[in-house]
Scaffold this active site. Structure first.
Site, short mmCIF file in Angstrom:
data_model
loop_
_atom_site.label_atom_id
_atom_site.label_comp_id
_atom_site.label_asym_id
_atom_site.label_seq_id
_atom_site.Cartn_x
_atom_site.Cartn_y
_atom_site.Cartn_z
N SER A 141 0.86 -1.18 0.00
CA SER A 141 0.00 0.00 0.00
C SER A 141 0.91 1.23 0.00
CB SER A 141 -0.84 -0.01 1.30
OG SER A 141 -1.41 1.26 1.54
N TYR A 145 -1.73 -1.60 10.39
CA TYR A 145 -1.83 -1.71 8.93
C TYR A 145 -0.53 -1.26 8.27
CZ TYR A 145 -3.74 -1.24 4.19
OH TYR A 145 -3.97 -1.37 2.83
N SER A 204 2.25 -3.68 8.91
CA SER A 204 2.07 -4.92 8.15
C SER A 204 2.44 -4.73 6.68
CB SER A 204 0.62 -5.42 8.25
OG SER A 204 -0.27 -4.60 7.50
N LYS A 205 2.17 -3.54 6.15
CA LYS A 205 2.44 -3.28 4.73
C LYS A 205 3.91 -2.94 4.50
CE LYS A 205 -1.70 -4.02 3.06
NZ LYS A 205 -1.94 -5.19 2.19
N1 LIG Z 1 -8.80 -0.53 -1.17
C1 LIG Z 1 -7.78 0.28 -1.00
O1 LIG Z 1 -7.95 1.51 -0.92
C2 LIG Z 1 -6.39 -0.27 -0.90
C3 LIG Z 1 -5.29 0.61 -0.98
C4 LIG Z 1 -4.00 0.08 -0.85
C5 LIG Z 1 -3.82 -1.29 -0.66
N2 LIG Z 1 -4.93 -2.10 -0.56
C6 LIG Z 1 -4.70 -3.52 -0.34
O2 LIG Z 1 -5.27 -4.24 -1.42
C7 LIG Z 1 -5.69 -5.54 -0.97
C8 LIG Z 1 -7.11 -5.79 -1.43
O3 LIG Z 1 -7.94 -4.77 -0.92
P1 LIG Z 1 -9.46 -4.57 -1.41
O4 LIG Z 1 -9.71 -3.14 -1.56
O5 LIG Z 1 -9.76 -5.50 -2.53
O6 LIG Z 1 -10.21 -5.05 -0.07
P2 LIG Z 1 -11.55 -5.90 0.09
O7 LIG Z 1 -11.92 -5.78 1.51
O8 LIG Z 1 -12.53 -5.54 -0.97
O9 LIG Z 1 -11.04 -7.39 -0.21
C9 LIG Z 1 -10.19 -8.09 0.64
C10 LIG Z 1 -10.56 -9.56 0.57
O10 LIG Z 1 -9.65 -10.29 1.41
C11 LIG Z 1 -10.39 -11.32 2.03
N3 LIG Z 1 -9.73 -11.77 3.27
C12 LIG Z 1 -9.62 -11.09 4.44
N4 LIG Z 1 -9.01 -11.84 5.36
C13 LIG Z 1 -8.71 -13.03 4.76
C14 LIG Z 1 -8.09 -14.22 5.20
N5 LIG Z 1 -7.64 -14.36 6.46
N6 LIG Z 1 -7.96 -15.24 4.32
C15 LIG Z 1 -8.43 -15.12 3.05
N7 LIG Z 1 -9.03 -14.01 2.58
C16 LIG Z 1 -9.18 -12.97 3.42
C17 LIG Z 1 -11.75 -10.71 2.31
O11 LIG Z 1 -12.75 -11.72 2.51
C18 LIG Z 1 -11.97 -9.86 1.07
O12 LIG Z 1 -12.70 -10.56 0.08
C19 LIG Z 1 -5.48 -5.54 0.54
O13 LIG Z 1 -4.26 -6.19 0.85
C20 LIG Z 1 -5.40 -4.07 0.88
O14 LIG Z 1 -4.68 -3.83 2.06
C21 LIG Z 1 -6.19 -1.63 -0.71
#
Ligand SMILES: NC(=O)c1ccc[n+]([C@@H]2O[C@H](COP(=O)([O-])OP(=O)(O)OC[C@H]3O[C@@H](n4cnc5c(N)ncnc54)[C@H](O)[C@@H]3O)[C@@H](O)[C@H]2O)c1
Length: 259
Positions: A141, A154, A157-158
């Site tokens: 992230s 968070y 972790s990232k």
């Molecule tokens: N959305 C943002 O703004 C953003 C920005 C930077 C980074 N990210 C990163 O991108 C990735 C995806 O984010 P997103 O926006 O699609 O989020 P999201 O919440 O839409 O999807 C995350 C998915 O991970 C699954 N998950 C959670 N815990 C789990 C586990 N223990 N085992 C298996 N699956 C699990 C959830 O069920 C969910 O479907 C994440 O790592 C997030 O930190 C997101």
């Protein structure tokens, strides 16, 4: 079309925003996809929506080693290889200053966002070593490259994902396996709604105000769309990026230029 022709990809967090979008783009470019998530009903919904014979789903908790081993084994049994691994599942966790964070929340966030990434690579790398090729894309992230007030677990972790990525890239370079991290800015979707709520409560602001402030911090002036992220993952998963490994890829609307 065809940029991933003949390739097999595993995508974790595939029932979520970025995972599902990546699955759609990977399929349209000719890949077979194994979709992994904790949330079985949502995973089935995604499978129905994608409605493609090249989709396989596996329910798994990325923090449990037996689940991780199982999703890798099942993918190899079904499709015969793992060429691309989008190691992407993650959560925000609770929002609040360090002095208000619980140990349980810290452990939970680190367990999913960092241990999950580690375990995924632990079990995918041997398959890729046998193949003598593969591309791993770990989701970090912008918060993996900077401090993020009220989101210490968070952010920690990232940041850890960067260390894992660089180390894996060095360990695997001799086997023609590439490992890169991606660093998205806020993306429109449910995860940012959680951030707006949590930051709003912590700061005593309305969620809309939080969103406005975050938007102002993005030079391009708006949140990312999940397609912006999936297109980068497509590039890193394809052979077009064959000389790129150990890199941190920002997809952040210019946020990195401000620091
Ligand atoms: N959305 C943002 O703004 C953003 C920005 C930077 C980074 N990210 C990163 O991108 C990735 C995806 O984010 P997103 O926006 O699609 O989020 P999201 O919440 O839409 O999807 C995350 C998915 O991970 C699954 N998950 C959670 N815990 C789990 C586990 N223990 N085992 C298996 N699956 C699990 C959830 O069920 C969910 O479907 C994440 O790592 C997030 O930190 C997101």
């Amino acid at each position: 079309m065809g940029r991933l022709k003949g390739k097999v990809a595993i995508i974790t967090g595939a029932a979520g925003n970025l995972g599902k979008q990546a699955a759609e783009i990977f399929l349209s470019e000719g890949a077979k996809v194994s979709l992994v998530d904790l949330d079985r009903p949502k995973l089935e919904q995604v499978q129905n929506e994608l409605s493609d014979e090249n989709v396989f789903i596996v329910e798994a908790n990325v923090t449990k080693e037996e689940d991780v081993k199982n999703y890798v084994d099942q993918t190899v049994n079904k499709f015969g290889s793992v060429d691309i691994f989008f190691n992407n599942a993650g959560i925000i966790g609770e929002v609040g200053s360090i002095d208000q964070q619980s140990v349980d929340n810290f452990n939970k966030v680190l367990s999913i966002n960092t241990m999950g990434i580690f375990l995924g690579m632990k079990h995918v790398i041997p398959v890729m070593k046998k193949q003598q090729q593969g591309s791993i894309i770990n989701t970090s992230s912008v918060d993996g490259l900077r401090g993020s007030p009220n989101m210490a677990p968070y952010s920690a972790s990232k940041h850890a994902v960067v260390g894992l990525t660089k180390t894996a890239s060095l360990e695997c370079a001799g086997n023609n396996i590439r490992v890169n991290s991606i660093h998205p800015a806020p993306v429109s979707g449910n995860m940012m709604k959680t951030v707006h709520q949590g930051q709003g409560t912590t700061q005593g602001n309305e969620e809309e105000q939080v969103e406005e402030e975050i938007t102002k911090s993005i030079p391009l002036g708006h949140y990312a769309d999940s397609k912006n992220i999936a297109n980068l993952v497509l590039f890193l998963g394809s052979d077009e990026s064959e000389f790129i490994t150990g890199a941190e890829y920002r997809v952040d609307g210019g946020m990195g230029a401000t620091s």
